[in-house]
Design a protein around this motif. Structure first.
Motif, PDB file in Angstrom:
ATOM      1  N   THR A 210       0.813  -1.208   0.000  1.00 30.91           N
ATOM      2  CA  THR A 210       0.000   0.000   0.000  1.00 30.91           C
ATOM      3  C   THR A 210       0.850   1.263   0.000  1.00 30.91           C
ATOM      4  O   THR A 210       1.877   1.348   0.692  1.00 30.91           O
ATOM      5  CB  THR A 210      -0.937   0.026   1.227  1.00 30.91           C
ATOM      6  OG1 THR A 210      -1.689   1.244   1.229  1.00 30.91           O
ATOM      7  CG2 THR A 210      -0.177  -0.093   2.542  1.00 30.91           C
ATOM      8  N   ASP A 211       0.428   2.224  -0.814  1.00 29.53           N
ATOM      9  CA  ASP A 211       0.986   3.569  -0.687  1.00 29.53           C
ATOM     10  C   ASP A 211       0.634   4.071   0.709  1.00 29.53           C
ATOM     11  O   ASP A 211      -0.493   3.880   1.169  1.00 29.53           O
ATOM     12  CB  ASP A 211       0.370   4.507  -1.722  1.00 29.53           C
ATOM     13  CG  ASP A 211       0.813   4.189  -3.141  1.00 29.53           C
ATOM     14  OD1 ASP A 211       1.415   3.123  -3.357  1.00 29.53           O
ATOM     15  OD2 ASP A 211       0.535   5.001  -4.050  1.00 29.53           O
ATOM     16  N   CYS A 212       1.567   4.724   1.365  1.00 32.55           N
ATOM     17  CA  CYS A 212       1.272   5.202   2.721  1.00 32.55           C
ATOM     18  C   CYS A 212       1.511   6.700   2.869  1.00 32.55           C
ATOM     19  O   CYS A 212       1.428   7.226   3.976  1.00 32.55           O
ATOM     20  CB  CYS A 212       2.086   4.430   3.759  1.00 32.55           C
ATOM     21  SG  CYS A 212       3.861   4.592   3.578  1.00 32.55           S
ATOM     22  N   PHE A 216      -4.406   6.617   0.153  1.00 30.18           N
ATOM     23  CA  PHE A 216      -4.446   5.156   0.141  1.00 30.18           C
ATOM     24  C   PHE A 216      -4.057   4.577   1.500  1.00 30.18           C
ATOM     25  O   PHE A 216      -4.407   3.441   1.814  1.00 30.18           O
ATOM     26  CB  PHE A 216      -3.543   4.607  -0.957  1.00 30.18           C
ATOM     27  CG  PHE A 216      -4.171   4.674  -2.327  1.00 30.18           C
ATOM     28  CD1 PHE A 216      -5.222   3.828  -2.668  1.00 30.18           C
ATOM     29  CD2 PHE A 216      -3.723   5.593  -3.263  1.00 30.18           C
ATOM     30  CE1 PHE A 216      -5.808   3.896  -3.931  1.00 30.18           C
ATOM     31  CE2 PHE A 216      -4.297   5.659  -4.523  1.00 30.18           C
ATOM     32  CZ  PHE A 216      -5.347   4.802  -4.862  1.00 30.18           C
ATOM     33  N   ALA A 217      -3.330   5.353   2.309  1.00 30.17           N
ATOM     34  CA  ALA A 217      -3.040   4.898   3.667  1.00 30.17           C
ATOM     35  C   ALA A 217      -4.327   4.728   4.458  1.00 30.17           C
ATOM     36  O   ALA A 217      -4.483   3.765   5.225  1.00 30.17           O
ATOM     37  CB  ALA A 217      -2.116   5.898   4.361  1.00 30.17           C
ATOM     38  N   GLY A 218      -5.273   5.638   4.278  1.00 31.87           N
ATOM     39  CA  GLY A 218      -6.557   5.529   4.950  1.00 31.87           C
ATOM     40  C   GLY A 218      -7.406   4.399   4.402  1.00 31.87           C
ATOM     41  O   GLY A 218      -8.054   3.661   5.155  1.00 31.87           O
ATOM     42  N   ASN A 269       0.020  11.110   7.068  1.00 35.53           N
ATOM     43  CA  ASN A 269      -0.552   9.916   6.454  1.00 35.53           C
ATOM     44  C   ASN A 269       0.203   8.656   6.869  1.00 35.53           C
ATOM     45  O   ASN A 269      -0.403   7.616   7.195  1.00 35.53           O
ATOM     46  CB  ASN A 269      -0.540  10.038   4.929  1.00 35.53           C
ATOM     47  CG  ASN A 269      -1.540  11.050   4.408  1.00 35.53           C
ATOM     48  OD1 ASN A 269      -2.589  11.267   5.006  1.00 35.53           O
ATOM     49  ND2 ASN A 269      -1.218  11.686   3.286  1.00 35.53           N
ATOM     50  N   MET A 270       1.533   8.735   6.862  1.00 32.94           N
ATOM     51  CA  MET A 270       2.328   7.572   7.245  1.00 32.94           C
ATOM     52  C   MET A 270       2.118   7.215   8.708  1.00 32.94           C
ATOM     53  O   MET A 270       1.956   6.038   9.065  1.00 32.94           O
ATOM     54  CB  MET A 270       3.812   7.835   6.961  1.00 32.94           C
ATOM     55  CG  MET A 270       4.180   7.743   5.498  1.00 32.94           C
ATOM     56  SD  MET A 270       5.949   7.903   5.179  1.00 32.94           S
ATOM     57  CE  MET A 270       6.108   9.697   5.134  1.00 32.94           C
ATOM     58  N   ALA A 271       2.115   8.224   9.570  1.00 36.38           N
ATOM     59  CA  ALA A 271       1.945   7.971  11.001  1.00 36.38           C
ATOM     60  C   ALA A 271       0.584   7.336  11.282  1.00 36.38           C
ATOM     61  O   ALA A 271       0.481   6.367  12.046  1.00 36.38           O
ATOM     62  CB  ALA A 271       2.111   9.269  11.783  1.00 36.38           C
TER      63      ALA A 271
END
Length: 555
Positions: A210-212, A216-218, A269-271
């Motif tokens: 997944t893109d993060c 897309f992270a969500g 988004n990553m966090a």
């Protein structure tokens, strides 16, 4: 015992770059000669099916998601089954109907050749992928089942006016009928056709790429929560992937401010994604060839005998896919009953649900040398980390290492030629795996290492990028075609999964970057329905997770 069959999910454009390379190298490595038996059990990741004409197919057990406009010439029905064209306008009075058609994306030369008899003569000198590839489907070799393709129509690929850029956009989209109904039904269909569904009470496995750094992270976080609820006995291994380059233009003060804001959005988004993965996944392994990975990817990772352009996703994703294809062999071999469930259980002990990955591509034996001489003279780390802000180190590790492409006859010299080798303790080793295990026992402290050796090298034929230096053909024992200028076809690779204190350093750096951000200054998250309490909860989750990696932990 857990399941052997695995369903792969891919969320986002860069994840689909990585996935495309991964499926390409697998399929091009298939052995169709019945006289030779493959070491790899391809049924783990692939499924057998039938076309409408009762033709047998063998396609990835895969669901991928991307935005509208990301497929280019690839039909939304996939590229294996003939599309069923039913023009709805034919049922209406032509004077009362206006038909609008989407612009036609012409196939590049590589895709045209795949569709013709020329596919038997494909070689890398015929194509300029570095210039021709603008989306992942441009270099797609594998053929997909129609069920695999899932396009988000609400958002356009590379549309700056309506970007799919923040975590809550993804979580909101998951609640739409396309995912709450259709996508979940597709997951269920794949699961129910697996033998494991009948024999092991839903104990199949899941891979997720997944893109993060965007919404897309969500979306993937919501999917992870769904999988945890509906398939709680199944192992779920997640690979959050990060590009090694972001094309933010900085030519003015305003653009500099926007670039800094974009950095903060990516960090958030990553966090938020890592927080969700740590709660619901069996294990997650962040991947990037950028050494830093948070605000900016940072300098690219260096690999001996490899020259690659980190600004091209076509290049950087090939390296990540090479690692995935190699270390996943541990639970994809016919000779082993080891499963994805077993791997996750070994690596996520004591709540350590984040791990790191490494890659040595190619694994060089320095010309005609054997493995014993190679390891005896090795200087520095055995592998290169491909997890951002993480140097793997050599202490207090639990690690799974896979070495592929080195033949048993390359292990050591025979006794009558061994000379100085006879005095080395490792000369007593009678296999690739046992010798590498001995090396790791000497070179790492207070660690548990598990080594898998596979004869089959990594297939890097077209459309894999031309990133190997000319010396690689000699120094890395790379086999080439009869015509040298065609380039490398197969390379030996060493890759691994690792868990230990250095992963805590990675989490600490992400936690620090996230805590600096003033959440209230990013209204797009709040407008998406996210409250400041969720941001604080994310920080607490990251803090708790990093505490599981303290140095006083003893294996």
């Amino acid at each position: 015992m857990g399941s052997r069959e695995i369903l792969t999910l891919q969320f986002g454009h860069y994840s689909n770059y990585v996935g495309t390379h991964w499926w390409n190298v697998q399929e091009q490595g298939f052995e169709y000669d019945s006289s030779s038996s493959s070491e790899i059990d391809h049924d783990v990741l692939y499924r057998e099916g039938l076309t409408e004409k009762n033709e047998v197919t063998f396609t990835p057990r895969l669901l991928f998601v991307d935005l509208k406009g990301s497929l280019k010439s690839l039909p939304e029905s996939g590229n294996l089954y003939a599309p069923n064209f039913n023009d709805p306008s034919a049922e209406w009075d032509p004077d009362l109907v206006t038909v609008k058609t989407e612009p036609v994306n012409n196939k590049n030369q590589f895709q045209q050749d795949l569709d013709s008899s020329a596919c038997k003569n494909i070689h890398r000198n015929a194509y300029d992928f570095e210039k021709d590839v603008s989306v992942w489907s441009d270099f797609l070799y594998t053929r997909f089942h129609p069920r695999s393709v899932n396009i988000i129509r609400e958002y356009q690929h590379c549309n700056e006016n309506t970007p799919f850029d923040v975590f809550p956009l993804g979580t909101s989209l998951w609640k739409s009928p396309q995912f709450d109904d259709d996508f979940c039904n597709k997951i269920r269909s794949y699961v129910e056709e697996c033998d494991s569904f009948q024999a092991s009470d839903l104990e199949i496995g899941f891979h997720m790429l997944t893109d993060c750094t965007n919404a897309f992270a969500g979306l993937s976080s919501s999917c992870v929560e769904h999988l945890k609820d509906d398939y709680d006995k199944s192992a779920l291994l997640i690979f959050p992937v990060m590009p090694s380059y972001f094309p933010d233009r900085v030519t003015s003060v305003e653009e500099r401010y926007q670039s800094l804001a974009n950095d903060s959005v990516r960090v958030l988004n990553m966090a938020l994604g890592f927080s969700a993965f740590s709660e619901h996944a069996s294990l997650f392994v962040p991947l990037s060839v950028g050494s830093k990975g948070w605000r900016k990817p940072g300098p690219k990772r260096q690999f001996d005998l490899v020259e690659y352009d980190h600004e091209l996703p076509y290049h950087s994703s090939a390296l990540l896919a090479s690692a995935l294809e190699t270390f996943s062999l541990k639970y994809r071999l016919k000779s082993s009953h080891f499963t994805l469930t077993d791997l996750c259980a070994d690596l996520n002990r004591n709540g350590r649900r984040a791990a790191a990955a490494s890659l040595k591509l190619p694994f060089s034996l320095n010309g005609s040398a054997d493995l014993l001489d190679c390891l005896d003279k090795w200087q520095g780390p055995l592998t290169q980390s491909i997890t951002p802000s993480c140097e793997i180190g050599s202490e207090n590790l639990i690690q799974y290492i896979t070495l592929r492409g080195i033949k048993e006859e390359q292990l050591k010299q025979p006794p009558h030629l061994a000379q100085k080798q006879l005095k080395l303790p490792a000369y007593k080793c009678d296999s690739i795996a046992s010798m590498l295990n001995m090396y790791l026992a000497y070179s790492t402290d207070f660690s548990i290492s598990n080594v898998t050796a596979v004869n089959k090298p990594l297939n890097v034929a077209t459309p894999y990028p031309r990133i190997f230096q000319a010396a690689a053909g000699r120094q890395a024992n790379v086999s080439t075609r009869a015509v040298p200028e065609f380039g490398q076809e197969n390379v030996p690779v060493l890759a691994g999964l690792h868990n230990g204190p250095p992963i805590g350093d990675m989490l600490e750096s992400l936690y620090t970057e996230t805590k600096r951000i003033k959440f209230a200054k990013f209204p797009q998250f709040i407008a998406g329905g996210m409250e400041s309490e969720e941001y604080e909860e994310c920080l607490n989750t990251l803090s708790t997770l990093r505490e599981n990696y303290v140095d006083d932990y003893v294996i």
